[in-house]
Structure formats: structure tokens, C-alpha cells
Scaffold this motif. Structure first.
Motif, PDB file in Angstrom:
ATOM      1  N   LEU A 191       0.826  -1.204   0.000  1.00  0.00           N
ATOM      2  CA  LEU A 191       0.000   0.000   0.000  1.00  0.00           C
ATOM      3  C   LEU A 191       0.861   1.254   0.000  1.00  0.00           C
ATOM      4  CD1 LEU A 191      -2.655   1.529   0.165  1.00  0.00           C
ATOM      5  CD2 LEU A 191      -2.661   1.138   2.639  1.00  0.00           C
ATOM      6  N   PHE A 192       1.852   1.298   0.882  1.00  0.00           N
ATOM      7  CA  PHE A 192       2.698   2.488   0.973  1.00  0.00           C
ATOM      8  C   PHE A 192       3.496   2.723  -0.302  1.00  0.00           C
ATOM      9  CE2 PHE A 192       3.143   3.448   5.792  1.00  0.00           C
ATOM     10  CZ  PHE A 192       1.763   3.410   5.917  1.00  0.00           C
ATOM     11  N   SER A 193       3.788   1.645  -1.031  1.00  0.00           N
ATOM     12  CA  SER A 193       4.549   1.804  -2.282  1.00  0.00           C
ATOM     13  C   SER A 193       3.729   2.502  -3.354  1.00  0.00           C
ATOM     14  CB  SER A 193       5.005   0.434  -2.802  1.00  0.00           C
ATOM     15  OG  SER A 193       3.924  -0.301  -3.354  1.00  0.00           O
ATOM     16  N   MET A 194       2.394   2.533  -3.181  1.00  0.00           N
ATOM     17  CA  MET A 194       1.527   3.186  -4.166  1.00  0.00           C
ATOM     18  C   MET A 194       1.194   4.622  -3.778  1.00  0.00           C
ATOM     19  SD  MET A 194      -1.093   0.079  -5.109  1.00  0.00           S
ATOM     20  CE  MET A 194      -1.555   0.758  -6.704  1.00  0.00           C
ATOM     21  N   LEU A 195       1.533   5.007  -2.549  1.00  0.00           N
ATOM     22  CA  LEU A 195       1.235   6.347  -2.057  1.00  0.00           C
ATOM     23  C   LEU A 195       2.438   7.266  -2.222  1.00  0.00           C
ATOM     24  CD1 LEU A 195      -0.624   5.305   1.208  1.00  0.00           C
ATOM     25  CD2 LEU A 195      -1.656   6.516  -0.726  1.00  0.00           C
ATOM     26  N   PRO A 196       2.227   8.576  -2.296  1.00  0.00           N
ATOM     27  CA  PRO A 196       3.344   9.512  -2.433  1.00  0.00           C
ATOM     28  C   PRO A 196       4.290   9.438  -1.230  1.00  0.00           C
ATOM     29  CG  PRO A 196       1.241  10.598  -2.886  1.00  0.00           C
ATOM     30  CD  PRO A 196       0.912   9.256  -2.313  1.00  0.00           C
ATOM     31  N   ASP A 197       5.571   9.591  -1.504  1.00  0.00           N
ATOM     32  CA  ASP A 197       6.564   9.567  -0.434  1.00  0.00           C
ATOM     33  C   ASP A 197       6.286  10.634   0.616  1.00  0.00           C
ATOM     34  OD1 ASP A 197       7.877   7.484  -1.660  1.00  0.00           O
ATOM     35  OD2 ASP A 197       9.390   8.747  -2.613  1.00  0.00           O
ATOM     36  N   LEU A 201       3.619  11.511   1.823  1.00  0.00           N
ATOM     37  CA  LEU A 201       2.655  11.003   2.795  1.00  0.00           C
ATOM     38  C   LEU A 201       3.248   9.869   3.620  1.00  0.00           C
ATOM     39  CD1 LEU A 201      -0.184  10.835   4.015  1.00  0.00           C
ATOM     40  CD2 LEU A 201      -0.880   9.435   2.056  1.00  0.00           C
ATOM     41  N   THR A 202       3.899   8.912   2.961  1.00  0.00           N
ATOM     42  CA  THR A 202       4.346   7.711   3.681  1.00  0.00           C
ATOM     43  C   THR A 202       5.545   7.960   4.585  1.00  0.00           C
ATOM     44  OG1 THR A 202       5.684   7.040   1.757  1.00  0.00           O
ATOM     45  CG2 THR A 202       3.438   6.174   1.909  1.00  0.00           C
ATOM     46  N   VAL A 222      -1.452  16.372  -0.855  1.00  0.00           N
ATOM     47  CA  VAL A 222      -1.309  15.288   0.107  1.00  0.00           C
ATOM     48  C   VAL A 222      -2.255  15.564   1.270  1.00  0.00           C
ATOM     49  CG1 VAL A 222       0.234  14.112   1.723  1.00  0.00           C
ATOM     50  CG2 VAL A 222       1.076  14.788  -0.533  1.00  0.00           C
ATOM     51  N   PRO A 223      -3.134  14.629   1.603  1.00  0.00           N
ATOM     52  CA  PRO A 223      -4.050  14.840   2.724  1.00  0.00           C
ATOM     53  C   PRO A 223      -3.354  14.584   4.058  1.00  0.00           C
ATOM     54  CG  PRO A 223      -4.399  12.665   1.813  1.00  0.00           C
ATOM     55  CD  PRO A 223      -3.356  13.332   0.944  1.00  0.00           C
ATOM     56  N   HIS A 242      -1.083  11.308   9.028  1.00  0.00           N
ATOM     57  CA  HIS A 242       0.185  11.895   9.446  1.00  0.00           C
ATOM     58  C   HIS A 242       0.445  11.577  10.910  1.00  0.00           C
ATOM     59  CE1 HIS A 242       3.299  14.904  10.263  1.00  0.00           C
ATOM     60  NE2 HIS A 242       3.486  14.945   8.936  1.00  0.00           N
ATOM     61  N   GLU A 243       1.682  11.247  11.200  1.00  0.00           N
ATOM     62  CA  GLU A 243       2.039  10.806  12.550  1.00  0.00           C
ATOM     63  C   GLU A 243       1.756  11.862  13.621  1.00  0.00           C
ATOM     64  OE1 GLU A 243       6.168   9.892  12.247  1.00  0.00           O
ATOM     65  OE2 GLU A 243       6.775  11.957  11.791  1.00  0.00           O
ATOM     66  N   SER A 244       1.713  13.138  13.242  1.00  0.00           N
ATOM     67  CA  SER A 244       1.453  14.185  14.229  1.00  0.00           C
ATOM     68  C   SER A 244       0.051  14.070  14.832  1.00  0.00           C
ATOM     69  CB  SER A 244       1.613  15.569  13.592  1.00  0.00           C
ATOM     70  OG  SER A 244       0.657  15.762  12.558  1.00  0.00           O
ATOM     71  N   LEU A 245      -0.866  13.351  14.139  1.00  0.00           N
ATOM     72  CA  LEU A 245      -2.228  13.173  14.640  1.00  0.00           C
ATOM     73  C   LEU A 245      -2.366  11.949  15.546  1.00  0.00           C
ATOM     74  CD1 LEU A 245      -4.140  13.867  11.288  1.00  0.00           C
ATOM     75  CD2 LEU A 245      -3.913  15.435  13.230  1.00  0.00           C
ATOM     76  N   ASP A 246      -1.302  11.207  15.705  1.00  0.00           N
ATOM     77  CA  ASP A 246      -1.375   9.917  16.400  1.00  0.00           C
ATOM     78  C   ASP A 246      -1.367  10.104  17.918  1.00  0.00           C
ATOM     79  OD1 ASP A 246      -1.581   7.120  16.232  1.00  0.00           O
ATOM     80  OD2 ASP A 246       0.569   6.881  16.611  1.00  0.00           O
ATOM     81  N   ARG A 247      -2.430  10.715  18.433  1.00  0.00           N
ATOM     82  CA  ARG A 247      -2.492  11.056  19.845  1.00  0.00           C
ATOM     83  C   ARG A 247      -3.560  10.271  20.606  1.00  0.00           C
ATOM     84  NH1 ARG A 247      -2.147  17.701  19.236  1.00  0.00           N
ATOM     85  NH2 ARG A 247      -0.255  17.717  17.939  1.00  0.00           N
ATOM     86  N   TRP A 248      -4.232   9.370  19.911  1.00  0.00           N
ATOM     87  CA  TRP A 248      -5.239   8.601  20.635  1.00  0.00           C
ATOM     88  C   TRP A 248      -4.592   7.484  21.445  1.00  0.00           C
ATOM     89  CZ3 TRP A 248      -8.647   6.538  15.985  1.00  0.00           C
ATOM     90  CH2 TRP A 248      -7.823   6.045  14.975  1.00  0.00           C
TER      91      TRP A 248
END
Length: 469
Positions: A115-121, A123-124, A292-293, A314-320
Motif C-alpha cells: 500500500l505504501f509503495s503506491m502512495l506519495p513519499d 505522505l508515507t 497530500v491529505p 500523518h504521525e502528528s495526529l497519532d495522539r489517541w
């Protein structure tokens, strides 16, 4: 795609018990008697299916149909593609665990890599992934929790015409009022915004002027201390609205939305449940706009025809906190194996480019029909996600000269297509838009056949409507 890949069904006996050897009328009657009143597709597509291969399905009476519904866009490789079947069979032969909750496995790691190989760098490089329950709706719910947790805010921004699923939280984001009727507070906490529906521009302008006004309105609302709208947790949109009538947002409008949300520090959530994995002529529809979303919601095609959904963010949202979003079936190993096989085939055969070419061919046919038939108000879409809005030529035009949607004729066209061996769906305002979502493996001769059936069906439906009138 080579036209030699078109396959014919062979007559095969089915070892079914007496209960399952009923004729189509009996099966449909049993379904009506025993299944929920909430069922929808059988009301418009009254057939009972028994087999499928490629873009074709066969009913229990032996009739073969071209499937331009394809699991509401899920089956990008068509039914029972050999690559998908082999991936599932291999997983079963190797006795892989079928469900693992969120425990990791080599299959899961491979899926993430694919999946990540198909997404823009872009984003990944900073991406996290959350595996969700089987449906896109559950992934939308996860996205809502994610941004609300990360921002500490509650309000969401969504768009007129939006469709993000059928759970209560997702319904609150839906533009269509019908499914929300009687649900009380389903609409709370959401501010709806104008989507750039050029044919029926909400500002009565259309084109670049309509888009510019819409963007100005959203920007002003986000910065006006007396707008009445609390600072939002996120803004969610579909790059191409599907159920809303196959309405594509332009690249410039999407770029404007990305700029507006970034300025206001509002996370941008893109729902690519239906557009993802090549359908619009790019691997993902947001790539048409080179943006990029912050959050990407995916389902349908990524499971290789099996239930699977994920959120990439995005990792900055990973607060849960641990356990903030869970689900028994988020570890569906067969779906991950089938999804990996599907993604690798899409990349290897560049089915995104094939979808662009076949979509251009099919759209060309539809535009030719539009020039001949005044009941086709607009042809639109991207790649193999196309729509034709059916209008009443005798209806009263609006200020921009657009005739009203003609739902009765659209339904008659759908029925006439089914009678001729073509399955398609309706959508849009008042159900007046014909929607085409064929598998990405469709060939040129098959595209031409779809257009031929559709042309005959429209003419037949128009005649039948005129006779009744």
C-alpha cells in the motif's frame, strides 16, 4: 487489455440442496419475505446471481450480464480474478491465521509495504496506519475519532452531496437527507459546505467563478470570529463524489481546499473508499491535484474483493490512546493477502492508465449520445468512474438553463439496461444520474458493448415514458 481475455461461461452443474435450487422468481420472493426492509439493490436490480467471472455475472436462469456496478466499485479486477483466487488459496494452503485482531503477521507487513509503495513519499514518510473493521464506514468513524482526539475539537466540516457510509457517525456527514430521516441527532456537530457541482452550481455561477466563490466562503467562515461555526476538528471530502452523482472536484479546487485547511490548521480527510487504487486514472484521486491529505480513508478495492478498511494519516495526529478504535475483524488475513495481490497487479499492469484510457473511450461514447439525446444533461467523471445526469427536456430550466433531473426516466433506463444484460446503478440528486463503475480490466470491445446497450436502453426507456405520458 487484450480482447481475448473476454471469457464465456461454461455450463456447469451446481451441487446445491433443494432449498438453493430454486428459480429466480422463487429466490426473489423468498428474499422479499425473509430479508430486511432496508435491503436496497434488489429493489432496482431484481436478479439472483449464481456465478461470476471477470466483468460478467450469471443469474440462476443462465442469463449473463455485464457488471458495471462491481460491488459498488469494489471489484477493480472483476469477479474471481486468477491472481486474487490464487492469493486466497495460497493463504489457505499455508494455514495462515484467518483473523488476528491487530496482532502482526508477515502478510500484514507485506500489505502495508504494498500500500505504501503506491502512495506519495510525502505522505508515507510520516505515515501511520490504522486497520479498521471490514467497511469503509468504520474507517470513516476511525478518522473522526482520530482528528477529534488530536485537535480536542468536535465540529466536522462536510459537503453537500457527500456520502461517507451508513453508521450513525458517518450518516451525520451525509448530504442525502433520506437515510437520516427519523434519526434525531444524526446531523449534529457537522457544518455542511458547498461542493463544486458545476452543472448545478449552488451559487448559480458555475466554472471557475463558482469554485472561487465557494473557496472564498469556506476561507471566510474559518477565519470569521462571528461565523457561528466553532473551530473544526477536520474537513472531510470525496475527490469525486460517487453516490452524490459522480461529481469530480477540479484539481484547482482541491488545491485551494488544501491551502485553506492548512492555513486554518484543520486536518484534511480524503475519503477514497470508492476512488482509490486506480479507478480515476491515478492510483489515488488526490494525485490528480498533486496534493497530500492529512488523513486518507481507504476500503473496497484494497481488500482484493474481500472486506478490509484502513486509515493512513500523518504521525502528528497519532495522539489517541491504545484501544481508542478497535474491531474484531480488523485482522482479516485473507483480505490482506488478496489486497496485496491486487495492488501488485494494478502496479505491474498499470491498470490506472488502462482505466484512464477505457474511461476516455466510454466517456466519448456517452458524449456522442448526449449530442443525440436531449435527456442527457451532463456527462462527467474521471477514469472508470463515470456518470450521466438524466434530465427532463420538457421541464422548466433553472437560471443557468439546466433542466430538472428526471428520476423516473433514469429508473426506466436502469431497468431497460438490465433487460439487455447490463447492470448499472443510479445516484445523484433525486436518483437522476446513471453511474458506471466497471472493473478496471474492461476491454475496448466491452466498453463499446456497454455503450451500445446503454444507447438502446435510453431510447427504449424514452419511448416507454412517452407512451405512458
Amino acid at each position: 487489455m487484450d480482447s481475448s481475455k473476454i471469457v464465456a461461461f461454461e455450463a456447469k452443474p451446481f451441487a446445491l440442496s433443494a432449498n438453493y435450487a430454486l428459480g429466480e422468481n422463487e429466490l426473489l420472493a423468498s428474499q422479499s419475505r425473509r430479508e430486511s426492509n432496508a435491503r436496497s439493490y434488489p429493489r432496482r436490480i431484481p436478479i439472483a446471481l449464481r456465478r461470476a467471472r471477470g466483468i460478467y455475472v450469471e443469474d440462476v436462469e443462465g442469463r449473463v450480464f455485464i457488471d458495471c456496478l462491481a460491488g459498488a466499485g469494489t471489484l477493480i479486477l472483476g469477479h474471481n480474478h486468477p491472481v486474487v483466487v490464487e492469493a486466497i488459496q495460497r493463504a489457505l494452503r499455508e494455514e495462515l491465521p484467518m483473523q488476528t485482531l491487530d496482532l502482526t503477521t508477515p502478510v500484514k507487513e507485506q500489505f502495508i509495504d504494498d500500500l505504501f509503495s503506491m502512495l506519495p513519499d510525502e505522505l508515507t514518510r510520516h505515515a501511520k496506519i490504522q486497520f479498521c473493521g471490514p467497511t469503509g464506514t468504520d474507517a470513516v468513524e476511525a478518522a473522526l475519532k482520530l482528528v477529534r482526539t488530536a485537535t480536542g475539537r468536535g465540529t466536522m466540516l462536510a459537503f453537500h452531496g457527500a456520502y461517507h457510509g451508513m453508521s450513525l457517525g458517518s450518516l451525520s456527514l451525509m448530504g442525502n437527507l433520506g437515510p437520516k430521516a427519523g434519526l434525531g441527532g444524526a446531523q449534529t456537530g457537522v457544518q455542511f459546505l458547498p461542493y463544486p457541482y458545476d452543472y448545478r452550481c449552488p451559487f448559480g455561477l458555475g466554472g471557475e467563478a463558482g469554485e472561487a466563490v465557494g473557496l472564498h466562503y469556506i476561507r471566510n467562515m474559518l477565519h470569521d470570529p462571528e461565523s457561528g461555526v466553532l473551530p473544526p476538528a477536520g474537513l472531510i471530502l470525496e475527490p469525486v463524489q460517487g453516490e452524490g452523482g459522480v461529481i469530480p472536484a477540479s484539481a484547482s479546487w482541491l488545491q485551494g481546499i488544501r491551502q485553506v485547511t492548512r492555513e486554518a490548521e484543520v486536518p484534511l480527510i480524503l475519503d477514497e473508499v470508492q476512488t482509490g487504487l486506480g479507478r480515476t486514472g491515478k492510483f489515488f484521486a488526490f494525485q490528480h491535484a498533486d496534493i497530500v491529505p492529512d488523513v486518507l480513508v481507504l476500503s473496497k478495492a484494497i481488500g482484493g474483493s474481500l472486506p478490509l478498511s484502513v486509515v493512513v494519516y500523518h504521525e502528528s495526529l497519532d495522539r489517541w490512546r491504545p484501544g481508542a478504535h478497535a474491531g474484531t475483524f480488523r485482522g482479516n488475513q485473507l483480505a490482506m493477502a488478496a489486497g496485496s495481490a491486487t495492488m501488485r497487479l494494478v502496479k505491474a499492469e498499470r491498470l490506472d492508465l488502462h482505466a484512464e484510457a477505457m474511461g476516455r473511450r466510454l466517456k466519448g461514447h456517452l458524449v456522442q449520445l448526449q449530442q443525440q439525446l436531449p435527456c442527457i444533461g451532463e456527462v462527467r467523471g474521471r477514469g472508470l468512474m463515470l456518470g450521466a445526469e438524466i434530465v427532463d427536456p420538457a421541464g422548466r430550466a433553472d437560471a443557468r438553463g439546466k433542466r430538472p433531473a428526471y428520476a423516473k426516466l433514469a429508473s426506466a433506463i436502469q431497468a431497460a439496461c438490465l433487460k439487455r444484460g447490463l447492470i448499472l446503478e443510479l445516484g445523484g440528486r433525486f436518483g437522476g444520474t446513471i453511474r458506471l463503475l466497471p472493473p478496471l480490466i474492461i476491454t475496448e470491445p466491452e466498453v463499446d458493448r456497454v455503450a451500445e446497450i446503454l444507447a438502446a436502453a435510453i431510447r427504449s426507456a424514452m419511448e416507454s415514458i412517452d407512451r405512458v405520458a
